[in-house]
Design an enzyme around this catalytic site. Sequence first.
Site: not given
Length: 256
Positions: A104, A135
């Site tokens: 994201h 991440n």
Amino acid sequence: MRHTTRLLLLSSLLLSAGLTAHCQEHHAVILSDTVPQQIIYHTGYTVSYNADTHTPNWVSWELSKERASATTVSRSGNDFLPDPQADDGMDTRHYSHSGYQRGHMCPAADNKMSETAMRESFYLTNICPQDGVLNEGLWNELEQRCRYLAKKHGSLTIVCGPVFGADFERIGQKGIGVPQAFFKAVLGPGNELIGFIMPNAPEDPEKDIFSYAVPVDRIEELTGIDLFPELPDSIEDKAEKSFDKQFWEIRNWKKK
């Protein structure tokens, strides 16, 4: 920093505090004419989407104290989805067996104020191929720090996205571009600015998030994006060249 470019966005970011309370904010990002982009507006963020790399050029959003504290919905049960406003035929299978996670840009945890905002945060226009260690590690920690600072200071404006060099890896049948790094620029109250550039690779265990802190000027040099040009020149020129370690509490977040 000034570039010979035209203004491609003066966006209205619609923020929801949970039900019907909305706040409209305006800010601008200037991007080179030569970079493909489609501007897409969602409940919790605005994205400049690049149909060549199949990644965002940048994603921007306003992180208020209320939004950072929201617990209305959770990310559980949400799947990555094609963005119905994008026209490049992307879907999640193009990431399969690539060795990268779907990272994201605007975090799911910043979109807990409504089911719509949460679902839209999983659109592939908000996603980049991201190293799994990054991440789940320092990138996630940086997201948490932003929420902490938004709760403390009241509101932050955030712009983040991928950094591509002249040559970069592509994955999947679509040829999704794999960023060589990621940037995040954060504007706080009083026009305080800080930037981060993190390589898209497993993190150095000896480093913390502020080892990757840079003046926003450095991000502009690397990406060709003019960030926060709506600031008065006298403020922008000074704020983009340095950052206030005390305001951003850098010492408090250093690894022991």
